[in-house]
Design an enzyme around this catalytic site. Structure first.
Site, short mmCIF file in Angstrom:
data_model
loop_
_atom_site.label_atom_id
_atom_site.label_comp_id
_atom_site.label_asym_id
_atom_site.label_seq_id
_atom_site.Cartn_x
_atom_site.Cartn_y
_atom_site.Cartn_z
N GLY A 37 0.67 -1.17 0.11
CA GLY A 37 -0.18 0.05 -0.05
C GLY A 37 0.81 1.38 0.10
O GLY A 37 0.72 2.20 -0.80
N ASN A 74 -5.65 -6.94 -2.68
CA ASN A 74 -4.44 -5.81 -2.41
C ASN A 74 -4.99 -4.85 -3.40
O ASN A 74 -4.57 -3.69 -3.07
CB ASN A 74 -3.24 -6.51 -3.10
CG ASN A 74 -2.52 -7.52 -2.28
OD1 ASN A 74 -1.92 -8.47 -2.95
ND2 ASN A 74 -2.67 -7.54 -1.26
N LEU A 75 -5.97 -5.21 -4.48
CA LEU A 75 -6.07 -3.97 -5.28
C LEU A 75 -6.89 -2.93 -4.83
O LEU A 75 -6.78 -2.00 -5.57
CB LEU A 75 -7.05 -4.81 -6.37
CG LEU A 75 -6.10 -5.91 -7.35
CD1 LEU A 75 -6.80 -6.52 -8.16
CD2 LEU A 75 -4.76 -5.80 -7.72
N ARG A 134 -6.05 -0.92 -2.66
CA ARG A 134 -5.08 0.23 -2.57
C ARG A 134 -3.69 0.10 -2.98
O ARG A 134 -3.10 0.91 -2.90
CB ARG A 134 -4.79 0.23 -0.76
CG ARG A 134 -4.10 -1.05 -0.24
CD ARG A 134 -4.61 -1.33 1.19
NE ARG A 134 -3.87 -2.53 1.72
CZ ARG A 134 -4.25 -3.66 1.55
NH1 ARG A 134 -5.45 -3.91 0.73
NH2 ARG A 134 -3.91 -4.86 1.72
N LYS A 146 4.86 -10.19 -6.89
CA LYS A 146 4.73 -8.54 -6.96
C LYS A 146 5.76 -7.91 -7.46
O LYS A 146 5.83 -6.70 -8.27
CB LYS A 146 4.58 -8.02 -5.56
CG LYS A 146 3.12 -8.19 -5.02
CD LYS A 146 2.86 -7.41 -3.55
CE LYS A 146 1.51 -7.80 -2.89
NZ LYS A 146 1.39 -7.25 -1.70
N ASP A 153 4.80 -3.60 6.89
CA ASP A 153 3.54 -3.39 7.58
C ASP A 153 3.30 -4.40 9.02
O ASP A 153 2.41 -4.80 9.21
CB ASP A 153 2.21 -4.12 6.70
CG ASP A 153 2.46 -5.59 6.36
OD1 ASP A 153 3.74 -6.06 6.53
OD2 ASP A 153 1.79 -6.32 5.53
N CYS A 165 -3.82 -4.33 9.41
CA CYS A 165 -4.83 -3.97 8.45
C CYS A 165 -5.86 -5.01 8.11
O CYS A 165 -6.82 -4.79 7.76
CB CYS A 165 -4.18 -3.15 7.28
SG CYS A 165 -3.29 -1.65 7.86
N CYS A 225 19.26 -41.53 31.87
CA CYS A 225 19.94 -42.07 33.16
C CYS A 225 20.45 -43.25 32.70
O CYS A 225 21.19 -43.41 31.55
CB CYS A 225 18.68 -42.14 34.12
SG CYS A 225 17.53 -43.61 33.76
#
Ligand code: ZN
Length: 380
Positions: A42, A71-72, A74, A87, A131, A189, A338
């Site tokens: 963002g 994601n689209l 923002r 990305k 973020d 977010c 032991c």
């Protein structure tokens, strides 16, 4: 890179060149600048797009996610046809389209303590578009240690924060927030939501602060935290002071190299309890060969310990266990042994009840180890 502007660049940047505050000299400064944008989400989308358009000569991007439909709303670097793509590849192509005259470097990785100093060392300034808290502390510390500014932004619901952290001239992120919030207390977010335009405002302001720092014009946000409320709408400002006790940017820093930020922020995944309560000597030998050997706890008596012991083991006799088990690290993987595996089974039972879930019993004890794995360990 030769900072002298060529004919294409003179045309492209003409609206900058006519302003005396930028001019040819300023534009050449931008051309020779190297800026790293951490996170192409963002905040990173508008920041990187405007920095590319403005002619920052070398623009690095750090990102390892893929584009998701959510994601689209923002992240304006990406579009419908990019869903599912990496990305960084999409971002690089988009930024090249905005400005083919600059260098765009794709760092497809998760920035962490092992790579941050080297990465940050290749740039003059970092724009933090991350973020999450571990990355913010990491970027802050790497920038302070590397002696470069960190242009910080963060967003949540309708509110955005903006600051320039420069350990040489003012406070850093740690001066403002010495301790991370307890994990889970501050919603992300994804949990709390964010107004889609908000990162557009804050990310663009991060680009603006970056350009000003590179040109040396105006007043920077060093020592100030700007808070934007989109509902007001209103900008507020807090004065930030450098903390004399800051572990990283004060005169006597206690933190001189990067740490484990997931552990510092309490966001490291919880160690999984071990399902099987027993481990064979063959399995233990295999773990040791692979360099993954657990801590070995010997619960026999000191007299038996004198006769023989497993290499690297620690002695904590069974009778002393109830008073001393707190000395053990609850997150560490421990194998208890032991002589034949009976006393250690009781010890494991006790430790598991006390909450140590990564404790196992060595079946057959040191006796089995001697017979099956290492005859150099004396039998008794
Ligand atoms: Zn500080």
């Amino acid at each position: 890179m030769d900072p002298t502007l060529n004919a294409d660049e003179l045309r492209r940047y003409s609206r900058h060149l006519v302003m005396p505050e930028v001019g040819r000299e300023g534009q050449e400064r931008l051309k020779s600048a190297r800026v790293l944008v951490v996170g192409a989400g963002g905040l990173g989308s508008p920041a990187a797009m405007y920095l590319a358009a403005a002619g920052v000569g070398k623009l690095g991007l750090v990102e390892f996610d893929r584009v998701e439909e959510s994601n689209l709303q923002r992240q304006v670097l990406y579009g419908q046809s990019d869903i599912g793509s990496s990305k960084i590849g999409v971002a690089q192509a988009r930024l090249r389209e905005i400005n083919p005259l600059i260098e765009i470097v794709a760092h497809e990785l998760k920035i962490d303590s092992s790579n941050a100093m080297e990465l940050v060392g290749r740039y003059d300034l970092v724009v933090d578009g991350s973020d999450n808290f571990p990355t913010r502390y990491l970027v802050n510390d790497a920038c302070v240690l590397g002696g470069i500014p960190d242009v910080y932004g963060s967003i949540f619901r309708f509110e955005g924060h903006l600051a320039v952290f420069d350990g040489k001239q003012g406070p850093c992120y740690r001066c403002l927030f010495p301790e991370p919030p307890p994990p889970g207390l501050v919603p992300s977010c994804a949990e709390g939501g964010v107004l889609g335009i908000l990162p557009g405002v804050i990310g663009s302001l991060q680009a603006s602060e970056t350009i000003k720092l590179l040109l040396g014009i105006g007043e920077s946000l060093i020592g100030r935290l700007m808070i934007f409320d989109a509902l007001g709408p209103r900008f507020r400002e807090l004065r930030l002071k450098k903390s004399p006790d800051c572990p990283v940017c004060s005169e006597n820093p206690t933190l001189t190299e990067l740490i484990d930020y997931e552990a510092f922020c309490g966001t490291a995944p919880e160690p999984r309890p071990l399902d099987d309560i027993n481990i064979s000597v063959v399995e233990l030998a295999r773990l040791q060969d692979e360099g993954r050997g657990p801590k070995l706890l010997d619960v026999r008596t000191p007299r038996e310990w004198q006769i023989c012991r497993l290499q690297g083991a620690e002695l904590l006799p069974l009778q002393e266990l109830p008073g001393r088990w707190q000395e053990l690290d609850p997150n560490q993987e421990i194998v208890v042994y032991c002589h034949h595996g009976h006393r250690s089974a009781r010890a494991v039972d006790f430790l598991r009840r006390a909450g140590l879930e990564r404790v196992r019993n060595l079946t057959g004890g040191i006796d089995a180890w001697s017979r099956e794995i290492d005859p150099a360990v004396p039998l008794y």
